[in-house]
Design a protein around this motif. Structure first.
Motif, PDB file in Angstrom:
ATOM      1  N   ALA A 313       0.827  -1.214   0.000  1.00 20.35           N
ATOM      2  CA  ALA A 313       0.000   0.000   0.000  1.00 20.35           C
ATOM      3  C   ALA A 313       0.860   1.261   0.000  1.00 20.35           C
ATOM      4  O   ALA A 313       0.457   2.301  -0.542  1.00 20.35           O
ATOM      5  CB  ALA A 313      -0.936   0.005   1.201  1.00 20.35           C
ATOM      6  N   SER A 314       2.052   1.194   0.589  1.00 22.18           N
ATOM      7  CA  SER A 314       2.975   2.333   0.547  1.00 22.18           C
ATOM      8  C   SER A 314       3.389   2.650  -0.881  1.00 22.18           C
ATOM      9  O   SER A 314       3.546   3.810  -1.264  1.00 22.18           O
ATOM     10  CB  SER A 314       4.231   2.037   1.371  1.00 22.18           C
ATOM     11  N   GLU A 315       3.575   1.597  -1.674  1.00 23.39           N
ATOM     12  CA  GLU A 315       3.978   1.790  -3.066  1.00 23.39           C
ATOM     13  C   GLU A 315       2.808   2.299  -3.903  1.00 23.39           C
ATOM     14  O   GLU A 315       3.002   3.051  -4.866  1.00 23.39           O
ATOM     15  CB  GLU A 315       4.524   0.478  -3.630  1.00 23.39           C
ATOM     16  N   ILE A 316       1.591   1.899  -3.540  1.00 26.86           N
ATOM     17  CA  ILE A 316       0.416   2.445  -4.219  1.00 26.86           C
ATOM     18  C   ILE A 316       0.363   3.962  -4.007  1.00 26.86           C
ATOM     19  O   ILE A 316       0.161   4.732  -4.947  1.00 26.86           O
ATOM     20  CB  ILE A 316      -0.865   1.777  -3.710  1.00 26.86           C
ATOM     21  N   LEU A 317       0.537   4.386  -2.769  1.00 24.45           N
ATOM     22  CA  LEU A 317       0.508   5.816  -2.454  1.00 24.45           C
ATOM     23  C   LEU A 317       1.670   6.556  -3.114  1.00 24.45           C
ATOM     24  O   LEU A 317       1.480   7.597  -3.754  1.00 24.45           O
ATOM     25  CB  LEU A 317       0.548   6.013  -0.940  1.00 24.45           C
ATOM     26  N   ALA A 318       2.879   6.015  -2.984  1.00 25.36           N
ATOM     27  CA  ALA A 318       4.058   6.667  -3.572  1.00 25.36           C
ATOM     28  C   ALA A 318       3.931   6.745  -5.092  1.00 25.36           C
ATOM     29  O   ALA A 318       4.243   7.775  -5.711  1.00 25.36           O
ATOM     30  CB  ALA A 318       5.324   5.914  -3.176  1.00 25.36           C
ATOM     31  N   GLY A 319       3.472   5.650  -5.720  1.00 22.48           N
ATOM     32  CA  GLY A 319       3.319   5.634  -7.170  1.00 22.48           C
ATOM     33  C   GLY A 319       2.279   6.633  -7.653  1.00 22.48           C
ATOM     34  O   GLY A 319       2.456   7.279  -8.691  1.00 22.48           O
ATOM     35  N   ALA A 320       1.190   6.762  -6.896  1.00 21.78           N
ATOM     36  CA  ALA A 320       0.142   7.720  -7.268  1.00 21.78           C
ATOM     37  C   ALA A 320       0.659   9.145  -7.214  1.00 21.78           C
ATOM     38  O   ALA A 320       0.405   9.956  -8.117  1.00 21.78           O
ATOM     39  CB  ALA A 320      -1.060   7.549  -6.345  1.00 21.78           C
ATOM     40  N   LEU A 321       1.406   9.469  -6.173  1.00 22.53           N
ATOM     41  CA  LEU A 321       1.921  10.834  -6.015  1.00 22.53           C
ATOM     42  C   LEU A 321       3.008  11.141  -7.033  1.00 22.53           C
ATOM     43  O   LEU A 321       3.101  12.263  -7.544  1.00 22.53           O
ATOM     44  CB  LEU A 321       2.451  11.017  -4.592  1.00 22.53           C
ATOM     45  N   GLN A 322       3.813  10.139  -7.360  1.00 25.51           N
ATOM     46  CA  GLN A 322       4.868  10.350  -8.359  1.00 25.51           C
ATOM     47  C   GLN A 322       4.292  10.470  -9.764  1.00 25.51           C
ATOM     48  O   GLN A 322       4.620  11.411 -10.494  1.00 25.51           O
ATOM     49  CB  GLN A 322       5.875   9.198  -8.307  1.00 25.51           C
ATOM     50  N   ASP A 323       3.431   9.540 -10.164  1.00 25.76           N
ATOM     51  CA  ASP A 323       2.912   9.549 -11.532  1.00 25.76           C
ATOM     52  C   ASP A 323       2.033  10.758 -11.812  1.00 25.76           C
ATOM     53  O   ASP A 323       1.970  11.240 -12.947  1.00 25.76           O
ATOM     54  CB  ASP A 323       2.115   8.270 -11.796  1.00 25.76           C
ATOM     55  N   ASN A 324       1.342  11.240 -10.782  1.00 25.08           N
ATOM     56  CA  ASN A 324       0.508  12.433 -10.960  1.00 25.08           C
ATOM     57  C   ASN A 324       1.285  13.734 -10.754  1.00 25.08           C
ATOM     58  O   ASN A 324       0.692  14.823 -10.745  1.00 25.08           O
ATOM     59  CB  ASN A 324      -0.682  12.385  -9.997  1.00 25.08           C
ATOM     60  N   GLU A 325       2.604  13.605 -10.586  1.00 22.22           N
ATOM     61  CA  GLU A 325       3.501  14.755 -10.412  1.00 22.22           C
ATOM     62  C   GLU A 325       3.071  15.642  -9.248  1.00 22.22           C
ATOM     63  O   GLU A 325       3.241  16.863  -9.278  1.00 22.22           O
ATOM     64  CB  GLU A 325       3.599  15.561 -11.718  1.00 22.22           C
ATOM     65  N   ARG A 326       2.516  14.993  -8.243  1.00 26.83           N
ATOM     66  CA  ARG A 326       2.130  15.738  -7.037  1.00 26.83           C
ATOM     67  C   ARG A 326       3.299  15.863  -6.079  1.00 26.83           C
ATOM     68  O   ARG A 326       3.353  16.791  -5.264  1.00 26.83           O
ATOM     69  CB  ARG A 326       0.952  15.026  -6.355  1.00 26.83           C
ATOM     70  N   ALA A 327       4.238  14.923  -6.143  1.00 34.67           N
ATOM     71  CA  ALA A 327       5.366  14.923  -5.205  1.00 34.67           C
ATOM     72  C   ALA A 327       6.599  14.355  -5.874  1.00 34.67           C
ATOM     73  O   ALA A 327       6.506  13.603  -6.855  1.00 34.67           O
ATOM     74  CB  ALA A 327       5.013  14.105  -3.963  1.00 34.67           C
ATOM     75  N   LEU A 328       7.744  14.694  -5.334  1.00 35.19           N
ATOM     76  CA  LEU A 328       8.996  14.058  -5.700  1.00 35.19           C
ATOM     77  C   LEU A 328       9.290  12.955  -4.682  1.00 35.19           C
ATOM     78  O   LEU A 328       9.054  13.120  -3.487  1.00 35.19           O
ATOM     79  CB  LEU A 328      10.142  15.065  -5.709  1.00 35.19           C
ATOM     80  N   LEU A 329       9.809  11.841  -5.169  1.00 38.23           N
ATOM     81  CA  LEU A 329      10.208  10.742  -4.292  1.00 38.23           C
ATOM     82  C   LEU A 329      11.711  10.809  -4.064  1.00 38.23           C
ATOM     83  O   LEU A 329      12.490  10.945  -5.023  1.00 38.23           O
ATOM     84  CB  LEU A 329       9.838   9.396  -4.917  1.00 38.23           C
ATOM     85  N   VAL A 330      12.119  10.679  -2.820  1.00 42.38           N
ATOM     86  CA  VAL A 330      13.523  10.737  -2.434  1.00 42.38           C
ATOM     87  C   VAL A 330      13.863   9.480  -1.633  1.00 42.38           C
ATOM     88  O   VAL A 330      13.091   9.062  -0.761  1.00 42.38           O
ATOM     89  CB  VAL A 330      13.817  11.983  -1.574  1.00 42.38           C
ATOM     90  N   GLY A 331      15.021   8.886  -1.906  1.00 43.28           N
ATOM     91  CA  GLY A 331      15.475   7.744  -1.122  1.00 43.28           C
ATOM     92  C   GLY A 331      15.991   6.629  -2.000  1.00 43.28           C
ATOM     93  O   GLY A 331      16.790   6.854  -2.910  1.00 43.28           O
ATOM     94  N   GLU A 332      15.514   5.408  -1.733  1.00 40.44           N
ATOM     95  CA  GLU A 332      15.984   4.223  -2.448  1.00 40.44           C
ATOM     96  C   GLU A 332      14.810   3.494  -3.083  1.00 40.44           C
ATOM     97  O   GLU A 332      13.657   3.703  -2.707  1.00 40.44           O
ATOM     98  CB  GLU A 332      16.712   3.295  -1.465  1.00 40.44           C
TER      99      GLU A 332
END
Length: 418
Positions: A313-332
């Protein structure tokens, strides 16, 4: 002629009645143990994501296992576990009554144990740590994501199921458990023993704080698990940070192993407007989707922290925010679990977790076993719970840098998603 036709009709009728009676007697002849096994088989037959059942003859397996002598409930459970193992899917599994109850508690309350989220590595088949829960005895003992649990109190974990391993690590507060651990970070290191004292594990999934160390007030939100109360706690935390004057946000999903799909969707809706959150793909290949409408809590700039313990579910949330250009993902790169399970309760209080669908990110990316690559890759050696969001936390500091030096770029991304 009429008598002949009548005789044939009567003979056919009696043959039908005889056959029906035989079938009925066979159905009635099933024992309670066989009925439980058949119900488990039927749930998987109707729900499993892969109609080929990973290239297994599911009907033939039914016939094989229903013929087994099932003398008691334990033998039935063992037969069900053996049958499900043929799917070669560690996520589709039997949950014995105590395991099923513990899973329900894990997503809604609290428990006592060592505080580890674990999984079966599909390649090594070893039980592997997704992440220790923040502030847990396992975290304090130095157990890290990707570590393999080789033994629990001397029991080889290759001989037990994932849920049996979890049950062995749970227990009364103050009792001890011994884990034989192989480091996932240093492959050359020899296995070592970690002795842990069980304690109460807090399942409050959200921690928030306001960072005023820079010119911009940054709201920090850490989500540890997608439990039943996660969305409510996130909404409360963000509302409080807004009142405190937060101008940008860091959402920390590191070492978050996932949880309830619906919680992930609800939280995504708090950060997105008029956007697709995730696509689901069922056994027929049909696409469904979960979408966000107009419920975004804030359009402030957002950075999401992820690592190899960010899963499901974390990846669902992260993927949604990244693909919709709502957020930048930082880390690994994230863990890579793109499968969805549903829980089915059996009549005796046991349950089945069954993989019922796959998911794709809004850009139709299948991340199963692949993970999500961050926009800004920042590697980091393991840090302690106390070091999170401090100067020792390089990923957090990179997020702060992005929010302060590229404020306008991130703000534009937020406005575009609204």
């Amino acid at each position: 002629m009429i008598k002949k036709i009548l005789a044939i009709a009567l003979l056919t009728f009696f043959c039908f009645v005889s056959s029906f009676g035989w079938y009925t007697s066979q159905a009635q002849a099933f024992t309670e143990e066989q009925k439980l096994l058949l119900q488990s088989w039927r749930i998987v037959n109707q729900s499993y994501v892969d109609e080929s059942f990973n290239h297994q003859n599911w009907w033939k397996l039914r016939e094989k296992f229903v013929k087994k002598p099932l003398l008691d409930r334990n033998e039935t459970y063992t037969a069900i576990e053996e049958m499900l193992a043929k799917l070669d899917d560690p996520f589709t599994r039997l949950l014995r009554p105590e395991q099923y109850h513990s899973l329900q508690v894990n997503t809604s309350g609290e428990l006592s144990g060592v505080g580890l989220q674990i999984n079966v590595n599909p390649e090594t088949k070893l039980i592997e740590v997704i992440s220790p829960l923040a502030g847990s005895p396992a975290e304090a003992a130095g157990v890290q994501p990707k570590d393999s649990i080789l033994e629990i109190d001397g029991v080889d974990t290759k001989t037990i199921t994932l849920d049996e391993a979890a049950a062995k690590m749970r227990g009364a507060i103050g009792t001890k458990v011994s884990l034989r651990v192989q480091s996932g970070l240093d492959k050359a290191a020899k296995p070592h023993t970690v002795n842990i004292v069980r304690d109460r594990i807090s399942l409050n999934p959200v921690f928030t704080a306001l960072d005023t160390s820079t010119d911009e007030k940054i709201g920090y939100v850490r989500l540890n698990q997608f439990s039943a109360n996660a969305a409510k706690e996130i909404a409360h935390g963000v509302s409080k940070l807004e009142q405190q004057g937060a101008e940008a946000y860091i959402l920390d999903l590191r070492n978050n192993p996932g949880g309830l799909l619906q919680a992930g969707v609800e939280i995504a809706r708090m950060w997105l407007n008029n956007s697709t959150i995730v696509y689901t793909v069922n056994r027929q290949g049909a696409l469904g989707s979960f979408d966000a409408n107009d419920g975004m809590l804030t359009d402030d700039p957002l950075v999401v922290l992820v690592n190899q313990g960010t899963a499901s579910a974390s990846e669902i949330l992260a993927g949604a925010l990244q693909d919709n250009e709502r957020a930048l993902l930082v880390g690994e790169k994230t863990f890579g679990k793109g499968l969805i399970q549903s829980l089915f309760e059996l009549p005796d209080g046991a349950g089945l977790a069954v993989t019922v669908a796959k998911y794709e990110t809004p850009n139709h990316t299948d991340i199963n076993k692949l993970g999500i690559m961050p926009d800004d890759v920042v590697s980091q050696d393991p840090i302690t719970y106390a070091q999170i969001a401090t100067d020792a936390d390089k990923q957090y500091q990179e997020a702060v840098k992005l929010l302060t030096s590229k404020q306008n770029v991130l703000a534009d991304a937020a406005l575009e998603s609204s």
